[in-house]
Scaffold this motif. Structure first.
Motif, PDB file in Angstrom:
ATOM      1  N   VAL A   6     -78.515 -22.413 -62.375  1.00  0.00           N
ATOM      2  CA  VAL A   6     -78.672 -21.526 -61.225  1.00  0.00           C
ATOM      3  C   VAL A   6     -80.165 -21.308 -60.984  1.00  0.00           C
ATOM      4  CG1 VAL A   6     -78.304 -19.187 -60.353  1.00  0.00           C
ATOM      5  CG2 VAL A   6     -76.471 -20.366 -61.599  1.00  0.00           C
ATOM      6  N   VAL A   7     -80.581 -21.476 -59.736  1.00  0.00           N
ATOM      7  CA  VAL A   7     -81.978 -21.246 -59.363  1.00  0.00           C
ATOM      8  C   VAL A   7     -82.025 -20.104 -58.359  1.00  0.00           C
ATOM      9  CG1 VAL A   7     -84.060 -22.213 -58.321  1.00  0.00           C
ATOM     10  CG2 VAL A   7     -82.596 -23.657 -59.762  1.00  0.00           C
ATOM     11  N   THR A   8     -82.557 -18.958 -58.771  1.00  0.00           N
ATOM     12  CA  THR A   8     -82.746 -17.854 -57.827  1.00  0.00           C
ATOM     13  C   THR A   8     -84.089 -18.033 -57.119  1.00  0.00           C
ATOM     14  OG1 THR A   8     -83.751 -16.402 -59.492  1.00  0.00           O
ATOM     15  CG2 THR A   8     -81.354 -16.308 -59.248  1.00  0.00           C
ATOM     16  N   GLY A   9     -84.209 -17.419 -55.955  1.00  0.00           N
ATOM     17  CA  GLY A   9     -85.429 -17.630 -55.176  1.00  0.00           C
ATOM     18  C   GLY A   9     -85.599 -19.079 -54.774  1.00  0.00           C
ATOM     19  N   ALA A  10     -84.488 -19.745 -54.441  1.00  0.00           N
ATOM     20  CA  ALA A  10     -84.487 -21.200 -54.285  1.00  0.00           C
ATOM     21  C   ALA A  10     -85.177 -21.689 -53.020  1.00  0.00           C
ATOM     22  CB  ALA A  10     -83.053 -21.730 -54.328  1.00  0.00           C
ATOM     23  N   THR A  11     -85.528 -20.795 -52.108  1.00  0.00           N
ATOM     24  CA  THR A  11     -86.241 -21.226 -50.911  1.00  0.00           C
ATOM     25  C   THR A  11     -87.737 -20.913 -50.984  1.00  0.00           C
ATOM     26  OG1 THR A  11     -85.662 -19.142 -49.793  1.00  0.00           O
ATOM     27  CG2 THR A  11     -84.208 -21.017 -49.444  1.00  0.00           C
ATOM     28  N   GLY A  12     -88.202 -20.415 -52.114  1.00  0.00           N
ATOM     29  CA  GLY A  12     -89.617 -20.130 -52.283  1.00  0.00           C
ATOM     30  C   GLY A  12     -90.391 -21.349 -52.740  1.00  0.00           C
ATOM     31  N   ASN A  13     -91.702 -21.190 -52.886  1.00  0.00           N
ATOM     32  CA  ASN A  13     -92.550 -22.314 -53.303  1.00  0.00           C
ATOM     33  C   ASN A  13     -92.121 -22.882 -54.645  1.00  0.00           C
ATOM     34  OD1 ASN A  13     -94.454 -22.550 -51.144  1.00  0.00           O
ATOM     35  ND2 ASN A  13     -95.478 -20.692 -51.850  1.00  0.00           N
ATOM     36  N   ARG A  24     -82.826 -34.066 -58.553  1.00  0.00           N
ATOM     37  CA  ARG A  24     -83.306 -35.437 -58.762  1.00  0.00           C
ATOM     38  C   ARG A  24     -82.967 -35.929 -60.161  1.00  0.00           C
ATOM     39  NH1 ARG A  24     -87.110 -38.346 -60.960  1.00  0.00           N
ATOM     40  NH2 ARG A  24     -88.039 -36.555 -62.032  1.00  0.00           N
ATOM     41  N   ARG A  25     -82.959 -35.003 -61.122  1.00  0.00           N
ATOM     42  CA  ARG A  25     -82.634 -35.379 -62.501  1.00  0.00           C
ATOM     43  C   ARG A  25     -81.134 -35.452 -62.750  1.00  0.00           C
ATOM     44  NH1 ARG A  25     -86.916 -32.929 -66.799  1.00  0.00           N
ATOM     45  NH2 ARG A  25     -88.810 -33.002 -65.519  1.00  0.00           N
ATOM     46  N   GLY A  26     -80.335 -35.170 -61.720  1.00  0.00           N
ATOM     47  CA  GLY A  26     -78.896 -35.333 -61.849  1.00  0.00           C
ATOM     48  C   GLY A  26     -78.130 -34.112 -62.296  1.00  0.00           C
ATOM     49  N   HIS A  27     -78.745 -32.937 -62.266  1.00  0.00           N
ATOM     50  CA  HIS A  27     -78.059 -31.733 -62.705  1.00  0.00           C
ATOM     51  C   HIS A  27     -77.315 -31.069 -61.548  1.00  0.00           C
ATOM     52  CE1 HIS A  27     -79.765 -31.850 -66.721  1.00  0.00           C
ATOM     53  NE2 HIS A  27     -80.917 -32.192 -66.155  1.00  0.00           N
ATOM     54  N   ARG A  28     -76.339 -30.279 -61.888  1.00  0.00           N
ATOM     55  CA  ARG A  28     -75.620 -29.476 -60.901  1.00  0.00           C
ATOM     56  C   ARG A  28     -76.440 -28.206 -60.670  1.00  0.00           C
ATOM     57  NH1 ARG A  28     -70.118 -26.050 -62.089  1.00  0.00           N
ATOM     58  NH2 ARG A  28     -70.100 -24.883 -60.105  1.00  0.00           N
ATOM     59  N   VAL A  29     -76.818 -27.963 -59.426  1.00  0.00           N
ATOM     60  CA  VAL A  29     -77.686 -26.839 -59.100  1.00  0.00           C
ATOM     61  C   VAL A  29     -76.973 -25.889 -58.148  1.00  0.00           C
ATOM     62  CG1 VAL A  29     -79.834 -26.141 -57.964  1.00  0.00           C
ATOM     63  CG2 VAL A  29     -79.800 -28.165 -59.444  1.00  0.00           C
ATOM     64  N   THR A  30     -76.970 -24.622 -58.504  1.00  0.00           N
ATOM     65  CA  THR A  30     -76.553 -23.570 -57.580  1.00  0.00           C
ATOM     66  C   THR A  30     -77.808 -22.855 -57.117  1.00  0.00           C
ATOM     67  OG1 THR A  30     -74.402 -23.258 -58.645  1.00  0.00           O
ATOM     68  CG2 THR A  30     -75.218 -21.456 -57.285  1.00  0.00           C
ATOM     69  N   LEU A  42     -81.383 -27.551 -49.045  1.00  0.00           N
ATOM     70  CA  LEU A  42     -80.900 -27.766 -50.413  1.00  0.00           C
ATOM     71  C   LEU A  42     -79.426 -28.135 -50.423  1.00  0.00           C
ATOM     72  CD1 LEU A  42     -82.809 -24.991 -52.366  1.00  0.00           C
ATOM     73  CD2 LEU A  42     -82.803 -27.433 -52.900  1.00  0.00           C
ATOM     74  N   ARG A  43     -78.649 -27.557 -49.518  1.00  0.00           N
ATOM     75  CA  ARG A  43     -77.237 -27.942 -49.422  1.00  0.00           C
ATOM     76  C   ARG A  43     -77.123 -29.423 -49.081  1.00  0.00           C
ATOM     77  NH1 ARG A  43     -73.317 -29.122 -46.197  1.00  0.00           N
ATOM     78  NH2 ARG A  43     -74.656 -29.003 -44.344  1.00  0.00           N
ATOM     79  N   GLN A  44     -77.925 -29.873 -48.149  1.00  0.00           N
ATOM     80  CA  GLN A  44     -77.892 -31.274 -47.760  1.00  0.00           C
ATOM     81  C   GLN A  44     -78.377 -32.186 -48.881  1.00  0.00           C
ATOM     82  OE1 GLN A  44     -79.642 -32.151 -43.942  1.00  0.00           O
ATOM     83  NE2 GLN A  44     -78.691 -30.391 -42.936  1.00  0.00           N
ATOM     84  N   ALA A  45     -79.235 -31.649 -49.757  1.00  0.00           N
ATOM     85  CA  ALA A  45     -79.729 -32.438 -50.893  1.00  0.00           C
ATOM     86  C   ALA A  45     -78.729 -32.497 -52.042  1.00  0.00           C
ATOM     87  CB  ALA A  45     -81.050 -31.858 -51.384  1.00  0.00           C
ATOM     88  N   GLU A  48     -75.149 -26.671 -54.551  1.00  0.00           N
ATOM     89  CA  GLU A  48     -74.231 -25.624 -54.104  1.00  0.00           C
ATOM     90  C   GLU A  48     -75.093 -24.441 -53.693  1.00  0.00           C
ATOM     91  OE1 GLU A  48     -70.897 -22.497 -55.920  1.00  0.00           O
ATOM     92  OE2 GLU A  48     -71.621 -24.169 -57.145  1.00  0.00           O
ATOM     93  N   VAL A  49     -74.866 -23.886 -52.524  1.00  0.00           N
ATOM     94  CA  VAL A  49     -75.712 -22.782 -52.069  1.00  0.00           C
ATOM     95  C   VAL A  49     -74.911 -21.487 -52.058  1.00  0.00           C
ATOM     96  CG1 VAL A  49     -77.187 -24.324 -50.740  1.00  0.00           C
ATOM     97  CG2 VAL A  49     -75.284 -23.202 -49.603  1.00  0.00           C
ATOM     98  N   ARG A  50     -75.592 -20.415 -52.495  1.00  0.00           N
ATOM     99  CA  ARG A  50     -74.969 -19.097 -52.540  1.00  0.00           C
ATOM    100  C   ARG A  50     -75.925 -18.086 -51.914  1.00  0.00           C
ATOM    101  NH1 ARG A  50     -70.841 -18.258 -56.302  1.00  0.00           N
ATOM    102  NH2 ARG A  50     -70.681 -16.241 -55.249  1.00  0.00           N
TER     103      ARG A  50
END
Length: 308
Positions: A6-13, A24-30, A42-45, A48-50
């Motif tokens: 899980v990555v919080t603040g996912a739209t920041g720098n 890119r490394r193949g992990h599942r990212v929320t 990020l959804r298009q990449a 999963e977006v929350r």
């Protein structure tokens, strides 16, 4: 091994670079952020977006539950009428969600000088958050303590265009470490994508490539934008505070920045950290100036030109 991270603040720098690198490394990212619209890339990449608020304990608990690891941070709110109270309330909510979700692995974005309990302005808020997360039983956490962000110079573009100067309340000769946010994201990605984090609580300094003074910063930025004559001006504290408030910061936030600058000017913090190969990152200010600052400056300068 593929992880769910899980990555919080996912739209920041930092969060944006981090989420894309983990994908890119193949992990599942929320990817978590306030705005669904800003999460679309990020959804298009493949993430999963929350969309939601980190202050919503039930929401964040649900997002974190079952994740292998998470990147945590306190998103800034420079307009908060009481910034430390804002950080405390948000930090408490995040800690409650971490505890309720059973999360066991976290990388937390903190700051250089977060070892100090007072006198560091907004950094006091992340000092307190480190203590909250350290108190959660069963959570293995690495606190990243990066230096001053090079991206913090981007708001100075308006000053350069409007007044023909670069300036702040920082003494021109004080030299302190600075870092590009992409290097923070790369370090976080290596931790989160690697083997299990070390047990317990740990803090890692990230000091960028070297120390820079504001005189050096101004010369480097000036060269990148083709304005070698650009001067650096040190503003009095009261003038700097009024300027920040005029730019939209709350009086609370502006006051905290002044407190941090006073501590820096007195060389009580940030300037004496011991540099090692492990805490030195690669992107120089010269590279940042060419790759990030100059394009942003040119875009702003173009937008400021009258349409003929």
């Amino acid at each position: 091994m593929t992880k769910h991270i899980v990555v919080t603040g996912a739209t920041g720098n930092i969060g944006g670079h981090l989420a894309h690198e983990l994908l890119r490394r193949g992990h599942r990212v929320t990817a978590v952020a306030r705005s669904a619209e800003h999460l679309e890339a990020l959804r298009q990449a493949g993430a999963e977006v929350r969309p939601g608020q980190l202050s919503d304990v039930a929401f964040l608990t649900d997002v974190l539950r079952g994740a292998d690891a998470a990147f945590l941070l306190l998103p800034p709110n420079v307009t908060a009428p009481d910034n430390l109270a804002y950080q405390d309330a948000l930090g408490q909510a995040i800690a409650e969600a971490v505890r309720a979700s059973g999360l066991q692995q976290a990388v937390n974005l903190s700051s250089i000088a977060a070892d100090l309990p007072e006198g560091t302005g907004p950094i006091v808020g992340v000092h307190r958050q480190e203590q909250r997360l350290n108190a959660i039983e069963g959570l293995n956490v690495v606190h990243l303590r990066p230096a001053y962000f090079m991206e913090n110079f981007l708001p100075n573009i308006g000053l350069i265009l409007g007044m023909g100067i670069n300036g702040s309340a920082t003494r021109p000769e004080v030299s302190f470490p600075m870092i590009a946010t992409q290097d923070i994201a790369a370090y976080a990605a290596a931790l989160l994508a690697g083997p299990a984090l070390p047990g317990g609580q740990h803090a890692h300094l990230l000091l960028g490539p070297r120390n820079y003074s504001m005189q050096e910063v101004t010369a480097i930025l000036a060269a990148a934008i083709g304005r070698p004559e650009l001067p650096y001006v040190q503003f009095p504290y009261d003038q700097a505070k009024q300027g920040m408030m005029g730019a939209g910061l709350s009086e609370s936030m502006a006051g905290l920045y002044i407190e941090m600058t006073q501590t820096l000017n007195a060389e009580k913090a940030m300037v004496h950290e011991v540099r090692t190969p492990e805490n030195t990152t690669t992107t120089t200010l010269e590279q940042f100036a060419q790759q990030v600052f100059a394009p942003a400056y040119q875009a702003a300068a173009g937008a400021a030109q009258p349409v003929v």
